[in-house]
Design a protein around this motif. Structure first.
Motif, short mmCIF file in Angstrom:
data_model
loop_
_atom_site.label_atom_id
_atom_site.label_comp_id
_atom_site.label_asym_id
_atom_site.label_seq_id
_atom_site.Cartn_x
_atom_site.Cartn_y
_atom_site.Cartn_z
N HIS A 515 -44.48 -26.10 -31.26
CA HIS A 515 -43.86 -25.12 -32.17
C HIS A 515 -43.17 -24.04 -31.35
O HIS A 515 -43.83 -23.40 -30.52
CB HIS A 515 -44.92 -24.43 -33.04
N CYS A 578 -43.13 -19.14 -36.09
CA CYS A 578 -42.58 -20.43 -35.67
C CYS A 578 -41.14 -20.48 -36.12
O CYS A 578 -40.80 -20.16 -37.26
CB CYS A 578 -43.37 -21.57 -36.31
N HIS A 583 -41.91 -24.36 -41.14
CA HIS A 583 -43.26 -23.84 -40.94
C HIS A 583 -43.42 -22.37 -41.28
O HIS A 583 -44.52 -21.86 -41.33
CB HIS A 583 -43.70 -24.09 -39.49
CU LIG Z 1 -43.86 -24.71 -36.28
#
Ligand SMILES: [Cu+2]
Ligand SMILES: *[C@@H]1O[C@H](CO)[C@@H](O)[C@H](O)[C@H]1NC(C)=O
Ligand SMILES: *[C@@H]1O[C@H](CO)[C@@H](O)[C@H](O)[C@H]1NC(C)=O
Ligand SMILES: *[C@@H]1O[C@H](CO)[C@@H](O)[C@H](O)[C@H]1NC(C)=O
Ligand SMILES: *[C@@H]1O[C@H](CO)[C@@H](O)[C@H](O)[C@H]1NC(C)=O
Ligand SMILES: *[C@@H]1O[C@H](CO)[C@@H](O)[C@H](O)[C@H]1NC(C)=O
Ligand SMILES: *[C@@H]1O[C@H](CO)[C@@H](O)[C@H](O)[C@H]1NC(C)=O
Ligand SMILES: *[C@@H]1O[C@H](CO)[C@@H](O)[C@H](O)[C@H]1NC(C)=O
Ligand SMILES: *[C@@H]1O[C@H](CO)[C@@H](O)[C@H](O)[C@H]1NC(C)=O
Ligand SMILES: *[C@@H]1O[C@H](CO)[C@@H](O)[C@H](O)[C@H]1NC(C)=O
Ligand SMILES: *[C@@H]1O[C@H](CO)[C@@H](O)[C@H](O)[C@H]1NC(C)=O
Ligand SMILES: *[C@@H]1O[C@H](CO)[C@@H](O)[C@H](O)[C@H]1NC(C)=O
Length: 614
Positions: A515, A578, A583
């Protein structure tokens, strides 16, 4: 020459000064794609000469961004996107270190809009940072009457940055470059290139509905949003000759490539057939020269790289961007292409024939899941030490260990389509899935109202509530006491000027993934990174406390960790999240609240008069 044609200046004088400065102090290099505005004539020249006497180094760079519908055709389908000033990608903002940037954003679109100036430190101007409900309420739809003017200085920063919408999924099409060149008279810390090319890498959806609707649907059903259908370079997928950008170079010259990953959900490998690069900066922080034939770039990151045009004559070369995916069983194989053309081979018909006859060289791309190549690139960069510039703080006041990853959360009240038994896909940091406030922004609560009461709490934990084998998938994956996350709007409060070290630890609870975590308001030093669980003693031996790379976005290895350090010398509320857009609504975020300092030059001024209300 930096003023765009939508300018509606309230202060013509300063604008004139700016034209003068850029007319008289020619930029250190001539960008190949710059558009030269009107503004010549002897009266102007005279005015310039007079004004220059009184001018100091700084200038004002003004733009008006009209956000609205734009119909474009890609991949054989016409569609309506949200865009700035009828351009996709949006207008380039060009400034020099020390300038003041003033952008009036007018919302003609049907959606709530905010603009984030990605990587701009926003020293004492947190009100202009842009993330919706963090530093401001959005600019509502409402045409000419609905606007907000972002005003900030870019001081002590040089390099390639960018701007993008910071609300819903709108940044998919609402983005552009933000370039900061050295002050007049100052030089790059590398040989002067002959010219430059800015390459914005993005994604394209074949959506009939707007992307905002794609996202809303995904969130309501508790799943992932639809995948894009193509990658793009400067807005073009380049899958066929008609929709492909051409990069022109002259043999023997050296070019500065300014790369931005504006993609929504994908890290990218970038290559140019027959050519290699010398990386000289990332995230607008200079690096030691790093030689490579592949660049790896995560959403939110930028890379400045020199490329020497010295390949064999008589050929054409593809510039290519392809997905790097750290999750298991990656399948997204899209490749965006542009065509590199040498001036001495320059002939449009020839170029088209070349493509038709497939005699263009395509670079050998790494495998989709080539984490070794990605980590070699990310881990090899070091920061360039420069006289008079700050270096990594050696003393640490606050240490944090922050675990993060995907998780499951009980359905939120607004999630009407959520399965109440199973809950919905979420993400968390230290077991808190971040919830944006609804009634007012965090910064407004903290500063204009002077109290977090009812909007957020100052109890973001310094450590995960439970220590477990974070990256052992067979231990973590599917364990229901680890899988479920709490929700909250919890921030970490910091004193002015504290130094903070954060260990970012990825978890394998729902599968490990790389991420890219982006911190607003600061650059941080990357001291070390690795795979597996962070072990303090072993990791400490690997810390680079001399010349670590500086970034605003770090692609933390899948199932691994990274250690970052920064000085909290900028009062405000700063999101860390992120930069995979899917996300963010899942809650992969937290925020730092930095207090004012003791002196007048360390106090955040009050919000501007047109600060949007909720
Ligand atoms: Cu992420
Ligand atoms: C802009 O596009 C949206 C979505 O296609 C549409 O609903 C809206 O009416 C359009 N607005 C204008 C002013 O054209
Ligand atoms: C930005 O720069 C201008 C001009 O140098 C200065 O007057 C102003 O105080 C600066 N603003 C901030 C927030 O530092
Ligand atoms: C995009 O949509 C059009 C029309 O629906 C379709 O013909 C085309 O195949 C689609 N392209 C991709 C890459 O999905
Ligand atoms: C990846 O594919 C393999 C083989 O089909 C399968 O066993 C495995 O469960 C998949 N992994 C994930 C995370 O989907
Ligand atoms: C990458 O993908 C290939 C093909 O799917 C697979 O054989 C290989 O094991 C994967 N490598 C890693 C490191 O996951
Ligand atoms: C909700 O999830 C539960 C548990 O996974 C499952 O048994 C049930 O069928 C789901 N309900 C619906 C309506 O999908
Ligand atoms: C789940 O993880 C917790 C915390 O590490 C551990 O105590 C528990 O035994 C695990 N449960 C299972 C079924 O593995
Ligand atoms: C991972 O967890 C499993 C299940 O708890 C355990 O059997 C295995 O030894 C662990 N692996 C490592 C490398 O610790
Ligand atoms: C996270 O919080 C939830 C809700 O309080 C709890 O059920 C879960 O066990 C916690 N998980 C971890 C890893 O701390
Ligand atoms: C901030 O901290 C540094 C040392 O870390 C110190 O040199 C400096 O004076 C401090 N500045 C303020 C305004 O407190
Ligand atoms: C737009 O912002 C306003 C004010 O914050 C909010 O009330 C509204 O729900 C937002 N609209 C959408 C579609 O998110």
């Amino acid at each position: 020459m930096i003023i765009d044609r939508y300018i509606q200046s309230s202060d013509q004088l300063l604008v004139q000064v700016h034209i003068c400065m850029h007319a008289y102090m020619a930029p250190p290099i001539r960008p190949s794609s710059i558009s030269v505005g009107s503004g010549s004539g002897s009266i102007l020249v005279l005015l310039c000469l007079l004004l220059l006497q009184a001018v100091v180094d700084a200038a004002i760079v003004e733009h008006t961004f009209h956000v609205g519908n734009l119909t474009v055709e890609r991949l054989g389908q016409r569609q309506v996107i949200t865009a700035v000033n009828g351009q996709f990608p949006g207008p380039k903002v060009e400034a020099r270190d020390g300038d003041t940037i003033v952008v009036r954003v007018v919302n003609h679109s049907p959606y709530n809009i905010t603009i984030h100036w990605h990587g701009v430190l926003q020293r004492l101007s947190a009100w202009a940072d842009g993330p919706a409900m963090v530093t401001q309420c959005p600019v509502l739809p409402g045409g000419a009457a609905s606007s907000y003017t972002y005003r900030f200085n870019v001081t002590g920063q040089e390099g390639t940055l960018w701007w993008h919408a910071h609300v819903s999924f709108l940044r998919a099409t609402v983005y552009g470059a933000l370039l900061i060149r050295p002050r007049p008279g100052a030089r790059y810390p590398f040989p002067l290139p002959h010219a430059e090319h800015t390459l914005l890498l993005g994604e394209w959806w074949n959506a009939t509905a707007s992307l905002v609707d794609v996202e809303r649907q995904a969130f309501l059903t508790g799943g992932q949003p639809a995948n894009s259908v193509a990658l793009t370079i400067n807005g073009m997928p380049g899958v066929d000759a008609r929709q492909m950008n051409h990069l022109r170079v002259a043999r023997g010259n050296t070019y500065l490539l300014r790369l931005v990953n504006a993609a929504i959900n994908y890290q990218l490998f970038f290559k140019v057939a027959g050519h290699a690069f010398t990386v000289v900066a990332v995230d607008a922080s200079y690096t030691d020269p790093y030689h490579t034939d592949v660049i790896v770039i995560a959403p939110g990151q930028t890379v400045d790289a020199l490329m020497h045009a010295g390949a064999s004559p008589g050929r054409y070369y593809y510039v290519a961007a392809q997905v790097y995916q750290s999750v298991a069983n990656a399948t997204y194989t899209a490749i965006a292409r542009a065509l590199l053309r040498y001036d001495d081979d320059d002939d449009d018909d020839e170029a088209e024939k070349a493509e038709g006859a497939a005699i263009v060289l395509m670079p050998n791309m790494p495998a989709l899941n080539d984490s070794a190549t990605a980590q070699r690139f990310y881990g090899s960069l070091t920061g360039l030490l420069r006289d008079g510039k700050p270096t990594v703080p050696q003393r640490v006041d606050t240490r944090m260990l922050v675990t993060y990853g995907l998780a499951i959360a009980p359905c939120a009240p607004a999630q009407t389509l959520c399965n109440r038994t199973r809950g919905s896909l979420a993400a968390s940091m230290n077991n808190v899935s971040f919830q944006l406030p609804a009634s007012m922004s965090l910064l407004e609560a903290a500063r204009a109202r002077g109290s977090p009461g009812g909007v957020y709490t100052r109890d973001f934990p310094d450590r995960p509530p439970v220590m477990f084998d974070f990256t052992n998938a067979s231990a973590a994956n599917g364990n229901s006491s680890l899988m479920f996350t709490s929700r909250g709007t919890r921030v970490k409060a910091l004193r002015y000027n504290e130094t903070v070290e954060v260990v970012l630890q990825n978890t394998a609870v729902l599968g490990p993934e790389n991420h890219p975590l982006h911190l607003h308001g600061f650059n941080f030093y990357v001291l070390a990174q690795g795979t597996g669980n962070f072990r303090k003693r072993r990791a400490a031996r690997a810390y680079n406390l001399v010349n670590p790379q500086q970034r605003n976005t770090i692609a933390v290895p899948a199932g691994g960790w990274a250690v970052i350090r920064f000085t909290a010398d900028n009062p405000g509320v700063w999101l860390m999240h992120c930069h995979l857009e899917a996300h963010l609504p899942f809650g992969l975020a937290m925020a730092f609240e930095v207090a004012d300092g003791p002196t007048p030059d360390a106090i955040l001024p009050p919000p501007p008069p047109d600060y949007p209300p909720c």
